[in-house]
Every structure is written in structure tokens, then in C-alpha cells.
Write an enzyme that holds these catalytic residues in place. Structure first.
Site, PDB file in Angstrom:
ATOM      1  N   TYR A 159      82.801  32.601  43.264  1.00  0.00           N
ATOM      2  CA  TYR A 159      82.054  31.654  42.423  1.00  0.00           C
ATOM      3  C   TYR A 159      81.408  30.547  43.258  1.00  0.00           C
ATOM      4  O   TYR A 159      80.881  29.586  42.707  1.00  0.00           O
ATOM      5  CB  TYR A 159      82.979  31.015  41.384  1.00  0.00           C
ATOM      6  CG  TYR A 159      83.609  32.015  40.443  1.00  0.00           C
ATOM      7  CD1 TYR A 159      82.821  32.725  39.539  1.00  0.00           C
ATOM      8  CD2 TYR A 159      84.975  32.260  40.460  1.00  0.00           C
ATOM      9  CE1 TYR A 159      83.391  33.656  38.682  1.00  0.00           C
ATOM     10  CE2 TYR A 159      85.558  33.185  39.604  1.00  0.00           C
ATOM     11  CZ  TYR A 159      84.762  33.877  38.721  1.00  0.00           C
ATOM     12  OH  TYR A 159      85.318  34.798  37.875  1.00  0.00           O
ATOM     13  N   ASP A 192      95.242  36.259  39.509  1.00  0.00           N
ATOM     14  CA  ASP A 192      95.588  37.416  40.329  1.00  0.00           C
ATOM     15  C   ASP A 192      95.841  37.048  41.783  1.00  0.00           C
ATOM     16  O   ASP A 192      96.614  37.720  42.462  1.00  0.00           O
ATOM     17  CB  ASP A 192      94.490  38.477  40.245  1.00  0.00           C
ATOM     18  CG  ASP A 192      94.751  39.446  39.111  1.00  0.00           C
ATOM     19  OD1 ASP A 192      95.936  39.644  38.767  1.00  0.00           O
ATOM     20  OD2 ASP A 192      93.794  39.997  38.556  1.00  0.00           O
ATOM     21  N   HIS A 211      82.258  38.859  47.823  1.00  0.00           N
ATOM     22  CA  HIS A 211      82.013  39.403  46.496  1.00  0.00           C
ATOM     23  C   HIS A 211      81.474  38.349  45.544  1.00  0.00           C
ATOM     24  O   HIS A 211      81.605  37.150  45.756  1.00  0.00           O
ATOM     25  CB  HIS A 211      83.278  40.043  45.929  1.00  0.00           C
ATOM     26  CG  HIS A 211      84.269  39.058  45.410  1.00  0.00           C
ATOM     27  ND1 HIS A 211      85.022  38.266  46.240  1.00  0.00           N
ATOM     28  CD2 HIS A 211      84.617  38.719  44.163  1.00  0.00           C
ATOM     29  CE1 HIS A 211      85.800  37.489  45.528  1.00  0.00           C
ATOM     30  NE2 HIS A 211      85.566  37.732  44.255  1.00  0.00           N
ATOM     31  N   TYR A 261      81.235  33.733  31.053  1.00  0.00           N
ATOM     32  CA  TYR A 261      82.165  32.608  30.830  1.00  0.00           C
ATOM     33  C   TYR A 261      82.248  31.714  32.061  1.00  0.00           C
ATOM     34  O   TYR A 261      82.733  30.587  31.978  1.00  0.00           O
ATOM     35  CB  TYR A 261      83.553  33.138  30.428  1.00  0.00           C
ATOM     36  CG  TYR A 261      84.566  33.281  31.547  1.00  0.00           C
ATOM     37  CD1 TYR A 261      84.571  34.398  32.377  1.00  0.00           C
ATOM     38  CD2 TYR A 261      85.530  32.306  31.770  1.00  0.00           C
ATOM     39  CE1 TYR A 261      85.504  34.529  33.394  1.00  0.00           C
ATOM     40  CE2 TYR A 261      86.467  32.430  32.795  1.00  0.00           C
ATOM     41  CZ  TYR A 261      86.450  33.541  33.604  1.00  0.00           C
ATOM     42  OH  TYR A 261      87.367  33.670  34.615  1.00  0.00           O
ATOM     43  N   ARG A 262      81.723  32.175  33.199  1.00  0.00           N
ATOM     44  CA  ARG A 262      81.883  31.469  34.466  1.00  0.00           C
ATOM     45  C   ARG A 262      80.968  32.177  35.447  1.00  0.00           C
ATOM     46  O   ARG A 262      80.773  33.379  35.344  1.00  0.00           O
ATOM     47  CB  ARG A 262      83.350  31.633  34.868  1.00  0.00           C
ATOM     48  CG  ARG A 262      83.862  30.891  36.052  1.00  0.00           C
ATOM     49  CD  ARG A 262      85.369  31.188  36.141  1.00  0.00           C
ATOM     50  NE  ARG A 262      85.966  30.594  37.316  1.00  0.00           N
ATOM     51  CZ  ARG A 262      87.195  30.864  37.727  1.00  0.00           C
ATOM     52  NH1 ARG A 262      87.941  31.730  37.054  1.00  0.00           N
ATOM     53  NH2 ARG A 262      87.689  30.283  38.790  1.00  0.00           N
TER      54      ARG A 262
HETATM   55  C1  LIG Z   1      90.567  39.050  44.532  1.00  0.00           C
HETATM   56  C2  LIG Z   1      90.358  37.860  43.647  1.00  0.00           C
HETATM   57  C3  LIG Z   1      90.961  37.816  42.403  1.00  0.00           C
HETATM   58  C4  LIG Z   1      90.792  36.686  41.587  1.00  0.00           C
HETATM   59  N1  LIG Z   1      91.416  36.674  40.377  1.00  0.00           N
HETATM   60  C5  LIG Z   1      91.263  35.606  39.572  1.00  0.00           C
HETATM   61  C6  LIG Z   1      91.942  35.548  38.325  1.00  0.00           C
HETATM   62  O1  LIG Z   1      92.714  36.437  37.976  1.00  0.00           O
HETATM   63  N2  LIG Z   1      91.737  34.475  37.532  1.00  0.00           N
HETATM   64  C7  LIG Z   1      90.931  33.450  37.912  1.00  0.00           C
HETATM   65  O2  LIG Z   1      90.794  32.486  37.156  1.00  0.00           O
HETATM   66  N3  LIG Z   1      90.294  33.476  39.094  1.00  0.00           N
HETATM   67  C8  LIG Z   1      90.441  34.508  39.943  1.00  0.00           C
HETATM   68  N4  LIG Z   1      89.797  34.523  41.152  1.00  0.00           N
HETATM   69  C9  LIG Z   1      88.857  33.439  41.497  1.00  0.00           C
HETATM   70  C10 LIG Z   1      89.466  32.267  42.292  1.00  0.00           C
HETATM   71  O3  LIG Z   1      90.085  32.741  43.460  1.00  0.00           O
HETATM   72  C11 LIG Z   1      90.482  31.449  41.495  1.00  0.00           C
HETATM   73  O4  LIG Z   1      89.967  31.057  40.251  1.00  0.00           O
HETATM   74  C12 LIG Z   1      90.947  30.198  42.239  1.00  0.00           C
HETATM   75  O5  LIG Z   1      92.110  29.687  41.621  1.00  0.00           O
HETATM   76  C13 LIG Z   1      89.880  29.093  42.239  1.00  0.00           C
HETATM   77  O6  LIG Z   1      90.056  28.232  43.320  1.00  0.00           O
HETATM   78  P1  LIG Z   1      90.817  26.831  43.217  1.00  0.00           P
HETATM   79  O7  LIG Z   1      91.912  26.990  42.222  1.00  0.00           O
HETATM   80  O8  LIG Z   1      91.187  26.434  44.599  1.00  0.00           O
HETATM   81  O9  LIG Z   1      89.742  25.863  42.569  1.00  0.00           O
HETATM   82  P2  LIG Z   1      88.648  24.967  43.298  1.00  0.00           P
HETATM   83  O10 LIG Z   1      87.816  25.843  44.170  1.00  0.00           O
HETATM   84  O11 LIG Z   1      89.247  23.786  43.907  1.00  0.00           O
HETATM   85  O12 LIG Z   1      87.851  24.481  42.020  1.00  0.00           O
HETATM   86  C14 LIG Z   1      86.933  25.267  41.320  1.00  0.00           C
HETATM   87  C15 LIG Z   1      85.712  24.417  40.964  1.00  0.00           C
HETATM   88  O13 LIG Z   1      86.074  23.481  39.958  1.00  0.00           O
HETATM   89  C16 LIG Z   1      85.509  22.198  40.244  1.00  0.00           C
HETATM   90  N5  LIG Z   1      86.628  21.282  40.529  1.00  0.00           N
HETATM   91  C17 LIG Z   1      87.755  21.601  41.179  1.00  0.00           C
HETATM   92  N6  LIG Z   1      88.574  20.569  41.218  1.00  0.00           N
HETATM   93  C18 LIG Z   1      87.963  19.564  40.585  1.00  0.00           C
HETATM   94  C19 LIG Z   1      88.352  18.252  40.277  1.00  0.00           C
HETATM   95  N7  LIG Z   1      89.551  17.801  40.637  1.00  0.00           N
HETATM   96  N8  LIG Z   1      87.498  17.463  39.605  1.00  0.00           N
HETATM   97  C20 LIG Z   1      86.293  17.947  39.214  1.00  0.00           C
HETATM   98  N9  LIG Z   1      85.881  19.203  39.465  1.00  0.00           N
HETATM   99  C21 LIG Z   1      86.710  19.999  40.148  1.00  0.00           C
HETATM  100  C22 LIG Z   1      84.611  22.354  41.439  1.00  0.00           C
HETATM  101  O14 LIG Z   1      83.294  22.592  40.988  1.00  0.00           O
HETATM  102  C23 LIG Z   1      85.156  23.595  42.123  1.00  0.00           C
HETATM  103  O15 LIG Z   1      84.164  24.290  42.827  1.00  0.00           O
HETATM  104  C24 LIG Z   1      89.971  35.614  42.011  1.00  0.00           C
HETATM  105  C25 LIG Z   1      89.370  35.668  43.279  1.00  0.00           C
HETATM  106  C26 LIG Z   1      89.576  36.775  44.088  1.00  0.00           C
HETATM  107  C27 LIG Z   1      88.951  36.780  45.437  1.00  0.00           C
END
Ligand SMILES: Cc1cc2nc3c(=O)[nH]c(=O)nc-3n(C[C@H](O)[C@H](O)[C@H](O)COP(=O)(O)OP(=O)(O)OC[C@H]3O[C@@H](n4cnc5c(N)ncnc54)[C@H](O)[C@@H]3O)c2cc1C
Length: 494
Positions: free
Chosen positions: A35, A95, A338, A419-420
Site C-alpha cells: 500500500y 497475516d 507487490h 476498501y484500501r
Molecule cells: C504478505 C502480506 C500479507 C498481508 N496481510 C495483511 C492482512 O492480513 N491484513 C492487513 O490488514 N494487512 C495485511 N498486509 C498489509 C500490511 O503489511 C499490514 O496492514 C501492516 O500491518 C501495515 O503496516 P503498519 O501496521 O506498520 O502500519 P503503518 O505503515 O505504520 O501505517 C499505515 C498507514 O496509516 C497511516 N498512519 C499510520 N500511523 C498513523 C498515525 N499514528 N497517525 C496518522 N496516520 C497514521 C499512514 O498513512 C501509514 O502509511 C499484508 C502485507 C503483506 C506483505
């Protein structure tokens, strides 16, 4: 990058950005892979990495079954702390468990226990507004006795008046510095897998899931995957199975699937039931009876499959144990990166088929294997497509971007929206939610301009541009993504 260590340092960063009109982009841990990761939308932004130093678990309340977290608390860290303290509570993990509990919930991510809707299971936030002011939402707005936090901050979500929390998810209206999350009391669980032999069983499977999910017989949000994912989750590269170009032919998938534990099938359904052994057994009887209407369907428990099979990983994820196994399918191509394409589709065989056919056709047109994971609930499903490409190949990147654009447009023409999405496609996806002459975006822009008049906070995030940037050439609505890959960059100068 800046690494604030306190709420006051976040406020100071925001005030500095206002003074110098420099865009800032907050991330929690930045593991938003597929994303946009840590990348800001506007080049030259300062990334505010909250997670590096603001990573404290502020509270775990065993009686209320809740916690209060800073942005840098990962699923692994929260899980390990609960284990260390011996509290009989589960977290809910996506995941891959390497990300931030808060960041994922803010982006409205999903997991796979009954608490899998992460934003729906948050309770209370503390937010630094673009002005630098501090806001608490929910019951947190009511001060506790003698300056303490409100005792019901992590108990009741809406409090009094408009429910403000939603506008701070998938937006650029504030920086969330604390968030409450509900935790699930430990319970018995049983994961299982059901296979279906024919590609054409797809609509019937969806029709059977709908009533089971609406009646809450299904314990979690189950996943429906195509058998090609059985090959991908072995962590072996595609080249082990096929050396041709273009999507792997169906007969090649069939030939290799035949040698895997679940065999030459078309669809694989991964579910988990919760409760005591008696109730799990009754639930499984109902589920088996329902799916047995599809000729040739077969039911497997983890004990029926080798330890290496992916079902054993689902046992962990679906009982709140963070793992990284899902990354295995990124071995599919060399130098893999990806993109996710995630339309929301009604849980109805007919609608599911329309979207599925668009996705199959366009994957064939652009030469990508279709790696679908459908998270199916009672009324809608997240049809998640994983477009895996070689990031060292400009040609593949360009094709992946064109595939995304065309899928977004074709799905929207049928009434289906994402949705995203990845930051590069945010304008396009936001642009599809245009009912009433773009009434929703005008509303978002009104809020944005009121809260962030200098337009410093994450301009362009989720397609919301502040007045200072709006209509000046920053929006990406067409081929600009592919053109950027030719080195032209993204922005008005390009
Ligand atoms: C193989 C694979 C499987 C995955 N499976 C899933 C899954 O099952 N479900 C799922 O949901 N995702 C999945 N993902 C996507 C992703 O890896 C996860 O959602 C991951 O948890 C997102 O990164 P993060 O939690 O570090 O959020 P961040 O990268 O820190 O935040 C996401 C975004 O939210 C905003 N943000 C973050 N923190 C703040 C804040 N404090 N204040 C304001 N804005 C903010 C920013 O715009 C940021 O870019 C997958 C990815 C891969 C590669």
C-alpha cells in the site's frame, strides 16, 4: 525522517511544519507493504516515524480485556508482553505480524479471529491535530478523577456527540499518538480446510458462505483461496513449476497441485471455529453439511496434513499468534514486490462472479498470475488480489500499474470499489466514490481545509488534497503512474 519520542515532540514537529510550510507524513511502523510502505505521497515530505521511539504498551487491563498503545507497538511486542504476564487474552493479528497494531487499525486493516475488524475493535484515541492541539476521542474527552485518564476510555467507543473517531482513519486529519484496542478472551479453537474440485464451484461456495456467516455459524472471517496459492505458500518460486511467460496455464497448476497434500482441486476454504469442544463439533457438523452440497468437496483438519502445510500457519493467525509465514508467496518471482487490489463485493454468487471475471480477464491481458485471497463475511467480501511483480523490471512495474488502473475502473463501472489502496492509486480510488457530484470528497476537503489550513499533514493521503495543493497537478488519475516509472517523477513539475 524525524523520530519523536513524546507527544510534545510530535506537537513541536507539527508546529515546525506549519511555520515552514513543509509537508509531514506520519507512519506508525511503516510496514504498509503493498500500500506504499513508508513512502509519503509528496516528494520532499518529512516522514514522522512515530514507532521508532513511541513504542510503549501504556496499559493492559485484564478485566476490561483491553490495552492502550503507542504507535510503535507491533503485534509481536503486544503478544509477547501478554504471554510474559500470563494474561489469558488474545490479540488479533493480520497475516503478517510485523506491523503496528495502531497503524494497521488506522488504515482499517483486518485480521482473522472474531476480533478481526481492527478499527471496529479500537476504543478511544489521542490525536495531535494539524494545528498542534491535542484531542482525546470517546470517553477520553471526559477527564478522570484528579487528572487520571477516564476509567471508561477503553470501554465505550462513541461517548457523547458526533462519533469523531472514523474521520481519523484512512485520512490526513490528525496524527494518532495513542489508541485503545479490545483484546479477546482466550477460547478453544479448531481450524480446518475444505477443498472444492472445480473452478466453476466459485459462485456456489459464496452462496453457501453467506447464510453461514450471517447466522454467525462461521467463527471468523474465513479465507477462500485459489489452488495456485497452495503452490505459492510452499515458498517455492514460480520458476520451479513453470518457465513460460504470461499467467501459468491452468493445466500446469493442475499438474503441480496434484502432487501437493490437498491435491488437484480448484478452491480452498480456510476456516476456524471457536468455543468448547462440544459447540465446535456441532458447528463443524453444520458447516460440513452445508458445503457437502458441492459435489467432490473434501474436509481436512490440521492433523490430516503435514506440518509444513499452510493450514498450520492459519491455526496460529486465527488464534491470535503473530507469524510471518504469509511472506512466503513473495518468493513467487525474483526481486518480488507487490500491489494489493481490494474491491468490496456483495457476498452473492452472481456479483462475485462479475468481479472475478473482470479480474481473471485483466490478469490474462497483462500477463500476471492471479493470486486471490477472498475474506468472506456475511454481507460483503474483501476480494484481495496480490499482484506480485519483479521490482527490478520497469516493464513489469508498468504492466502492474496498468492492470491496477484498469481493474479499478472496470470494477467501479459495475459499482464495486476498493476498501484500501496503494498511495499511487489513492486519487483514482477516491475518484470512484463520486456519488452526488463528488459530495463525499467535497465534504472531506471541507474538513481538511478547516483542520489543516496550511496543508502540512500528509497531502494527498487517501486522495484528500489540501487547498494549497488541490488542482495544481498533484493528482494521479491516469497514466501518470506508468510515466513516473520513466523517471519523470510525480508532481506538478513532471
Ligand atoms: C504478505 C502480506 C500479507 C498481508 N496481510 C495483511 C492482512 O492480513 N491484513 C492487513 O490488514 N494487512 C495485511 N498486509 C498489509 C500490511 O503489511 C499490514 O496492514 C501492516 O500491518 C501495515 O503496516 P503498519 O501496521 O506498520 O502500519 P503503518 O505503515 O505504520 O501505517 C499505515 C498507514 O496509516 C497511516 N498512519 C499510520 N500511523 C498513523 C498515525 N499514528 N497517525 C496518522 N496516520 C497514521 C499512514 O498513512 C501509514 O502509511 C499484508 C502485507 C503483506 C506483505
Amino acid at each position: 525522517m524525524v523520530y519523536p519520542g513524546t507527544v510534545q515532540e510530535v506537537q513541536a514537529t507539527v508546529r515546525w511544519a506549519n511555520k515552514h510550510l513543509i509537508p509531514i507524513y506520519p507512519i506508525s511502523m511503516g510496514r504498509n507493504v503493498g500500500y506504499g510502505g513508508t513512502a509519503p505521497r509528496v516528494p520532499g515530505s518529512v516522514v514522522v516515524d512515530l514507532g521508532r521511539r513511541m513504542n510503549r504498551i501504556l496499559d493492559i487491563d485484564p478485566e476490561n480485556a483491553s490495552c492502550l498503545l503507542e504507535p510503535g507497538v507491533s503485534y509481536f511486542a503486544l503478544y509477547e508482553e501478554i504471554q510474559r504476564r500470563g494474561i489469558p487474552l488474545w490479540i488479533d493479528t493480520p497475516d503478517v505480524g510485523g506491523g503496528s497494531v495502531l497503524g494497521n487499525a488506522i488504515d482499517r486493516g483486518v485480521g482473522y479471529t472474531p476480533y478481526g475488524d481492527h478499527f471496529a475493535n479500537h476504543c478511544g484515541m489521542e490525536i495531535v491535530l494539524p494545528s498542534g492541539e491535542l484531542l482525546r476521542t470517546g470517553m477520553g474527552a471526559l477527564p478522570g478523577k484528579d487528572g487520571a485518564d477516564n476509567p471508561t476510555w477503553q470501554s465505550f467507543q462513541p461517548a457523547y456527540g458526533p462519533y469523531t473517531d472514523g474521520i481519523f482513519s484512512q485520512s490526513n486529519f490528525g496524527i494518532v499518538v495513542r489508541m485503545g484496542m479490545w483484546l479477546m478472551p482466550e477460547v478453544g479453537h479448531q481450524s480446518y480446510l475444505i477443498t472444492f474440485p472445480r473452478d466453476d464451484d466459485f459462485s456456489d461456495i459464496v452462496e453457501i458462505i453467506r447464510p453461514l456467516a450471517q447466522q454467525r455459524v462461521l467463527g471468523n472471517i474465513p479465507q477462500l483461496r485459489h489452488v495456485i496459492q497452495e503452490l505459492a505458500t510452499t515458498a517455492r518460486p514460480r520458476s520451479d513449476f513453470y518457465s513460460g511467460t504470461g499467467p501459468m496455464p491452468r493445466e500446469v497448476i493442475r499438474e503441480h497441485a496434484a502432487g501437493l497434500p490437498v491435491g488437484d482441486v480448484a478452491w480452498v476454504f480456510y476456516g476456524t471455529q471457536y468455543g468448547d469442544p462440544g459447540s465446535i463439533s456441532k458447528q463443524l457438523d453444520m458447516i460440513k453439511a452445508a458445503f457437502s452440497r458441492i459435489p467432490g468437496s473434501r474436509f481436512f483438519l490440521p492433523s490430516d496434513l503435514p506440518e509444513s502445510h499452510y493450514l498450520h500457519s492459519r491455526v496460529s493467525v486465527c488464534s491470535g499468534v503473530p507469524i510471518l509465514r504469509e511472506l512466503d508467496w513473495l518468493n513467487w518471482v525474483p526481486n518480488a514486490a507487490h500491489l494489493f487490489f481490494n474491491p468490496i463485493v456483495p457476498t452473492r454468487g452472481w456479483d462475485a462472479r462479475i468481479v472475478h471475471d473482470i479480474i481473471v480477464r485483466l490478469h490474462a491481458k497483462y500477463g500476471f498470475d492471479l493470486l486471490p485471497t477472498l475474506c468472506v463475511a456475511g454481507r460483503e467480501m474483501h476480494y484481495i488480489v496480490n499482484i506480485v511483480y519483479d521490482r527490478s523490471s520497469v516493464g513489469e512495474k508498468r504492466r502492474a500499474a496498468a492492470l491496477m488502473r484498469e481493474m479499478i475502473a472496470e470494477a467501479a463501472a459495475e459499482g464495486f470499489g476498493e476498501y484500501r489502496t496503494h498511495i499511487l492509486f489513492a486519487d483514482m480510488v477516491a475518484g470512484t466514490y463520486n456519488w452526488g457530484d463528488n459530495a463525499l470528497m467535497r465534504f472531506n476537503e471541507t474538513i481538511k481545509d478547516a483542520l489543516d489550513p496550511n496543508g502540512i499533514l500528509a497531502p494527498g493521503r487517501n486522495g484528500i488534497w489540501p487547498r494549497r495543493f488541490r488542482g495544481k497537478g498533484w493528482e494521479i488519475r491516469g497514466r501518470e503512474v506508468e510515466e513516473a516509472l520513466d523517471g519523470k517523477g510525480i508532481g506538478p513539475a513532471s
